[in-house]
Design a protein around this motif. Sequence first.
Motif: not given
Length: 446
Positions: A375-386
């Motif tokens: 997710y970090a490499m994809l540039g996705i915000d941590q609040s979206l993981y769950v």
Amino acid sequence: MKTLKEIYLECEDGNYIESSLYSAYRVKQGLRNDNGTGVKVGLTRICDVVGYRMVKNHKKPIDGQLIYRGYQISDLVRLAKQDEAIHGYEITAFLLIFGRLPKEDELKSFQFTIKHAFNVDLLWQKYQTTNLLNALQIEILKLFGTDEDPETDRLDLRMEKGLSILSSLPLFVFSVYSNQKITAYPLPAGGFAENILWMARNHKPYTQQEARVMDVLLMLHADHGGGNNSTFANVVISSTGTDIYSCISAAIGSLKGPKHGGAAGKVGLQTKLLLETITEETSDQELEELCEKILRREWGDGSGLIYGIGHAIYTKSDPRCQLIKEECRKLASEKGMSTVFETMNRFEKAAVATMKKVKNADVCANVDFYSGFAYAMLGIDQSLYVPLFAISRCAGWVAHHLENRQSNRKLIRPANIYVGEHHEIFEDSTPDPIPGEVEEVILIEA
């Protein structure tokens, strides 16, 4: 006058149960047996999770297996990658819900449905909560209010409602996340994973490998057997015969918890901290020392946990971790981050070695370890993981809900043993006798 809060704090010992009582009354805390295996509470044909074999009542570690409807997850990922189109999640979701792999025309119909069966008419409201999972629960329950026949127990209609929920979830998540109403999928020709990636990154272009990583993540999180907490919560509530909206909303409430899906967010924060701290110059010994500091609560968030390391079932390896790790390797190469990937790989090995040395525990990295990195490499915000986890797992929740309504109509109603005191208000009152099974246990313990 004392406040109710003060009164409750004075009385809080009344809720304390001595831990030794659980073994005395043969109660399985967490529905786990003494040897670490799960208590058998149901049957399913949807998914199997294998991480060990039992030999003379002891776990023997084996390479982990995740099986959807009889198919190894590794084979399903391989099957999806044979096609240039990115639609592995659609194949997986169809398999879980309908029980077999889709034919070409069936896959097209399913793809169309989950991109057009959404209902966002009631959506738009700015939520006071900062947690997307709570907002998601509210939006799903709103769907109940727009359904003309929400309480039906016809399986085909419950299936359609389940697909409507699955179709609506991404639009709900990204509408609340972006603070603007999204009323349709932005990429009509794109697959489910591509649309999610496009919305998660605010319409930023993506490469084929980036879309593939998102697709594999969705496939890996689509189900994990009937015993995981959110699916079990869904099944418990399904057993009452209530509507599917209530069941999926409850599953999301479970997933939010830090011991379940919420762990993905913890891994994300740990990954961010690791990438700010360790470099390619960091030695293996220094990595192990860092892991020991984490276990001693001297580094990280102070929990004493190395997030992404260890699993309740998988012992030798987590097949999901291995699959997403390989996709991360390719994506890191594409982004010029191979050195960072190797650093994460070395930290994984150091964490496993440290757990063995310090706790004598045979553990492996779980899917969350490299999911956070992906997710970090994809540039996705941590609040979206769950929330992304919830979007993916919805396919499994719908499948287990339908299976329960078809095959297991009994109300799930386990027993609890009363271990509190008995009091007499009047002298001539006689307290209820202690149940026989408890008397038997007390005699045995004596």
